[in-house]
Structure formats: structure tokens, C-alpha cells
Design an enzyme around this catalytic site. Structure first.
Site, PDB file in Angstrom:
ATOM      1  N   SER A 119      -8.484  -0.373  -4.960  1.00 41.37           N
ATOM      2  CA  SER A 119      -8.754   0.009  -3.582  1.00 41.37           C
ATOM      3  C   SER A 119     -10.249   0.185  -3.352  1.00 41.37           C
ATOM      4  CB  SER A 119      -7.958   1.276  -3.239  1.00 41.37           C
ATOM      5  OG  SER A 119      -7.593   1.276  -1.881  1.00 41.37           O
ATOM      6  N   LYS A 173       0.865  -1.175   0.000  1.00 36.66           N
ATOM      7  CA  LYS A 173       0.000   0.000   0.000  1.00 36.66           C
ATOM      8  C   LYS A 173       0.901   1.224   0.000  1.00 36.66           C
ATOM      9  CE  LYS A 173      -4.225   1.411  -0.175  1.00 36.66           C
ATOM     10  NZ  LYS A 173      -5.081   1.022  -1.288  1.00 36.66           N
TER      11      LYS A 173
END
Length: 571
Positions: free
Chosen positions: A385, A179
Site C-alpha cells: 500500500s 482492499k
């Protein structure tokens, strides 16, 4: 009542057609042997129906292709006319994703398979445009034109050290090494993981570019790599390298394509431009009739999630970034659910994510619609996401091969500007009641207690994200975790990882959704349930995002596409 109106409309259409028959018979003597099409800008899959607006500005050129569906229908009609030799395809300022590029190439390939010629022409063309031209029989370039064939490049950025120099510190908590979104603000250098992620996408796009040129220009992959390495090309260099078949100005195109006009080069007739599709239709004695059907066509609902997901109504992006407001998207989904004519819904997603809360609200709305009628999610550019979270409510997820999918992860944080304020002589004193009351104050960083609380919230949201994915994909949370922690996939790799169900085109997705609704094969209408377009200032956008604090966002995926796939990537 509908039967009466349809009958009257078809009667008037038939009379009008008969009245125009003598004029079309005269025109048919000189009907064109080549028909001109122009590909420009962002080409939609289907042209949405819009109310007619008078004095609404300039209209596109007559030859401009308005949608992929309309282009395909035109090519099918031309393929059936023995008088037509082929088409002239002009490319100017084309901005398409990889999936739409593939759709155009397939249409041209099918047209050529019917025995017709495709001649491509451009003034200046980039990687993507040249891939389309490589599907033509003959590629022409304007004498003063250029071929911007240079491959793909990415510029990954890290501004952590720069922020520190002006007195700003970024404090973020993330779940998963992959991430990488906060690294833009926290790192002094681009991390190896971010570099590897971007290189993976560049490798796939570069391989696709090489394959397209090798097949179209009949070269080996090694030769194509060597050609790309010495680009870009002027028109003369492109001709010398065999990348185009000739140089031709726009004025000379009619004479080059038409033998008769070449013989009459000095006559006025030789100066006539190559006619667009409308002229060919007007020169047919019996043009295809668009009879009004007695029974309405089946309807497919289309809901679009485009841009950064945030709470509120969103914006169209004309005055800034596109914002997919959860309030507007949920309203569009409710409208699609209520519409009895819409037998199924396609959820088109082009989003890097955004607010975790807003994404989950959209997910719940998609799930409610899916309980009433089939919903298929489709991505041809970015579904990452929070965007991927929204797609989980659909019955199936489809993807184009080079789309960006995944980035299952969450992060949260803030910027501390105490150093900047000190340099400016600004003194702020934080006075609070409650251990975590100042958690999002910009005058200091997180205390250990605040960071622990934020990490717990990020972990909780991440586990909820995993649970949503595991339930939708029929896997355990542990299995999804090995594919998550922010990992980003291409559509092809996402299919292998079990994050999407099938690879396909937009039209295939639409037909499959209707099949699930048990709608018989045939033509159908697409109803767009649009979110309201309204301008937002940058301040409003930042405020709408700052209120959530938890983000399911993948900026690197968004910047990989850059809004102009096939051109340049910025990570």
C-alpha cells in the site's frame, strides 16, 4: 592530513601485532578445531556503527553473531584454515524474516562446500530455526528440548458484529474488492477474498518449509508433510523420527565434537567450552590485519522506512507500534542526498503503508534523491500500500521471494459511536454549517451527500496512486488497475506481475546500486541515515493517523508477517 593519520594508525597496528606474536604462537598450539557461533534475536544485515557508550548495559555473549556480513566473513576465514574442522551453530530465540533465513542457509552451504562441517544445536527451535538447522551436517537437540514443527496457521478476524453489539458502527469507503483492510471492522465474518489471500501466502511458506526439510533430512515431500502433521516434538520424539541426529546437553557438546576431549572426558580439559571466533583469531600467529585504507572506501547510503507510515517524526516501536514518520523519513532522505560520499542509496522498506498523504510526501522525497544519484528500493518482509507507493520513487524495486508486496488501493472512513453513547446515557447534538461539516463526526454515520464526497476523494486518490505506479513501472493505468484494487502479492508473484524489477538479497542490492553509480567492485561502507527514535503513546498514534482520513494501508500484510516470519501468521 588523512595520509599522515592513516600511516600512523597502520604503524601502531603493525607494532601491536608484532608484540603479540609470541603469545599467539603459544596459543596456536591449542587453537580450536571447532568454533562456536550463536544466532539469536533479530540479525541485521550489517552492524551499524554506533558511538561507544560506557555503562550501557550487558554485552552480548562472545559467540553471538552481530550481523550477516560479519558471519560470512568469519566463515570465509575459517574455511581457509586446514586445522579447523567446522563450526558449532547454536540457535536461541531467533527472529528472522525469510530472506535472512535464506542468506544464513547460503552461508552455511558455501562453508560446507569448502569441506568443513556444520553442527547445529538448540534447546527449543521453531519452523524457521529448524529450516536453518536442516542446512547443517549434524543436528543436535538438548535432551529436555523441543522441536516446534507444526507448519503455519493464520487467524483472520472480523469484529463488525462485536462492535455493533456495543453500539459502534464502522463506516468505510474503499476502492477495490481486494482492499480488505476495513473488513476487520465492517464484516461479521472473514470474506472469501481475505481467506484466499492468506491461503496463498500460507501455501508458499508451507511449500518452502517442506522443501527445506526434505533436502536437509533427505526425505520425500510426502514424508515431510506427514512429519509436520504429528508435531510438535519433544526431543526424544524428534530423535525417534529422525528429525535430529542426537541429543546432547550444552556441557557435553565439546566432548561430542572433539575426539581428544571425548577421550579425556573425565579431565578438566573436557569441561572447557567450545571457543568463539575471537579466541580463534587470538590463536593465529598472523591474524588477518584490518589495515586502515589510505583512500576512504566508497559509501552507500541506507534509509529505512519501518512501521506504519504517518505524518510527523515517528517512533522506534520500543513502547508501541513502529511509526515511520514522514517528516523524519524525508529528513533522512535529504541527508542522504546531500552526502557527497554516498554515491548511491538503498531504500529499505518494511511497512504495510498508512497515511496516503504521508506516503506521497515520502514518494516525492525519494524521487528528488533519485534525480541526483541511484536509489534502489528493497523489501524482504512487507512493502504494501503506502509502503509500495514510497518505493515507486526508486530507480528499481527489488524483493525477496516471500516478501509481501502490492495492495495498491485506498480506503477512508470513521467509527460511529451513537449506539454506545445512547446506552451510556450520553446525548450529543451535532450543529454544523456546511453540507459536509460533520462528515467525520462520531455521533452519526455518513449522509448520502457526505458518502458521495468521500467516495469521490477515495477515487481521486486511487487514480493518482495508479498513475504513480503506471509511470514508475512503464505500464498504462489500465494495466496497473488489473493488478491493483488491493491485491497482495508475494515477492515472486510481484516479479511476474511487473510490480518489482528483480529478486535478490540485501548485499546484491547494495552492490547493484553502487554499480549503477559506477563505483568499482570492492569493499564499501554503509551509512545509515536514521530517523529519530522517540516514544509515542497509543493516543498520539491514533491522532496522527486520524488527521489524514485517507489511508493506503494493508493491515493484513503486516499481520501476515507478525514481526516474526517463520512462526505464526495472524491475518
Amino acid at each position: 592530513m588523512r595520509l599522515l593519520f592513516v600511516g600512523l594508525a597502520n604503524l601502531l597496528l603493525g607494532v601491536w601485532t608484532l608484540l603479540g606474536l609470541p603469545f599467539r604462537l603459544l596459543a596456536s598450539r591449542n587453537r580450536p578445531t571447532y568454533v562456536r557461533f550463536r544466532l539469536s534475536g533479530e540479525l541485521p544485515y550489517r552492524q551499524p556503527r554506533k558511538a561507544r557508550r560506557f555503562f550501557s548495559g550487558s554485552k552480548p555473549e562472545p559467540a553471538t553473531v552481530t550481523s550477516l556480513v560479519a558471519f560470512g566473513e568469519s566463515l570465509k576465514l575459517l574455511a581457509q584454515d586446514p586445522h579447523v574442522k567446522g563450526i558449532l551453530l547454536e540457535i536461541e530465540g531467533l527472529e528472522l524474516g525469510s530472506a535472512k533465513k535464506d542468506a544464513v542457509v547460503k552461508l552455511l552451504t558455501d562453508f560446507r562446500a569448502a569441506g568443513k562441517r556444520v553442527v547445529g544445536w538448540a534447546v527449543s527451535v521453531d519452523n524457521l530455526g529448524y529450516q536453518i538447522l536442516c542446512a547443517a551436517d549434524e543436528v543436535l537437540l538438548a535432551p529436555a528440548g523441543r522441536l516446534e514443527l507444526v507448519g503455519y496457521a493464520a487467524e483472520a478476524t472480523a469484529i463488525g458484529e462485536g462492535l455493533a453489539r456495543v453500539g459502534i458502527q464502522a463506516h468505510f469507503v474503499r476502492r477495490g474488492d481486494y482492499k480488505t483492510a476495513p473488513e476487520l471492522f465492517t464484516h461479521a465474518h472473514v470474506s472469501d477474498i481475505q481467506r484466499q489471500t492468506i491461503e496463498g501466502f500460507l501455501d508458499e511458506r508451507y511449500a518452502d518449509l517442506i522443501d527445506s526439510i526434505a533436502r536437509g533430512r533427505k526425505r520425500t515431500p510426502e514424508e515431510v508433510r506427514a512429519i509436520i502433521d504429528v508435531g510438535p516434538y519433544s526431543a526424544q520424539r524428534a530423535l525417534a523420527a529422525g528429525l535430529v541426529d542426537g541429543l546432547c546437553s550444552e556441557a557435553d557438546l565439546p566432548a561430542r565434537l572433539d575426539e581428544r576431549r571425548r577421550e579425556e572426558k573425565d579431565s578438566d580439559d573436557a569441561e572447557e567450552p567450545i571457543e568463539p571466533m575471537a579466541s580463534w583469531l587470538g590463536a593465529r600467529p598472523f591474524p588477518p590485519m584490518k589495515w586502515r585504507p589510505v583512500k576512504r572506501r566508497p559509501k552507500l547510503g541506507l534509509v529505512v522506512i519501518s512501521g506504519i507510515i504517518a505524518p510527523g517524526k515517528g517512533s522506534s516501536g520500543e513502547l508501541g507500534p513502529k511509526i515511520a514518520g514522514s517528516e523524519a523519513v524525508v529528513k533522512a532522505l535529504r541527508a542522504a542526498s546531500r552526502d557527497k560520499r554516498a554515491k548511491a542509496v538503498v531504500l529499505y522498506i518494511d511497512s504495510p503503508g498508512g497515511s496516503a498523504l504521508a506516503s506521497e510526501l515520502i514518494l516525492e522525497a525519494v524521487q528528488r534523491v533519485a534525480r541526483k544519484k541511484p536509489v534502489i528500493a528493497y523489501v524482504d518482509q512487507v512493502c504494501a500500500s503506502g509502503g509500495y507507493m514510497a518505493a515507486l520513487g526508486a530507480k528499481e524495486i527489488w524483493s525477496a521471494p516471500h516478501a509481501i508486496v502490492g495492495s495498491i488501493g485506498v480506503f477512508a472512513g470513521k467509527f460511529e459511536a451513537s449506539g454506545l453513547m445512547d446506552r451510556l446515557g450520553i446525548r450529543r447534538t451535532l450543529i454544523s454549517r456546511g453540507e459536509n461539516a460533520g462528515i467525520f463526526s462520531t455521533s452519526r454515520g455518513f449522509t448520502p451527500h457526505e458518502r458521495a464526497a468521500l467516495e469521490a476523494e477515495v477515487e481521486e486518490t486511487y487514480q493518482a496512486f495508479l498513475a504513480h505506479v503506471a509511470k514508475a513501472r512503464g505500464k498504462t493505468k489500465e494495466e496497473i488497475h488489473t493488478r491493483a484494487e488491493g491485491r497482495v502479492y508475494s515477492g515472486t508473484r510481484a516479479l511476474a506481475a511487473g510490480l518489482v524489477d528483480r529478486a535478490g538479497s540485501f548485499e546484491e542490492v547494495c552492490r547493484h546500486a553502487l554499480d549503477l553509480a559506477k563505483v568499482p567492485p570492492g569493499k564499501f561502507d554503509v551509512g545509515l541515515y536514521a530517523t529519530p527514535d522517540r516514544g509515542l503513546s497509543l493516543l498520539q498514534i491514533l491522532l496522527s493517523l486520524s488527521g489524514a482520513h485517507l489511508y493506503a494501508l494493508c493491515p493484513s500484510a503486516w499481520s501476515l508477517m507478525g514481526g516474526k516470519a517463520g512462526r505464526r501468521f495472524e491475518g
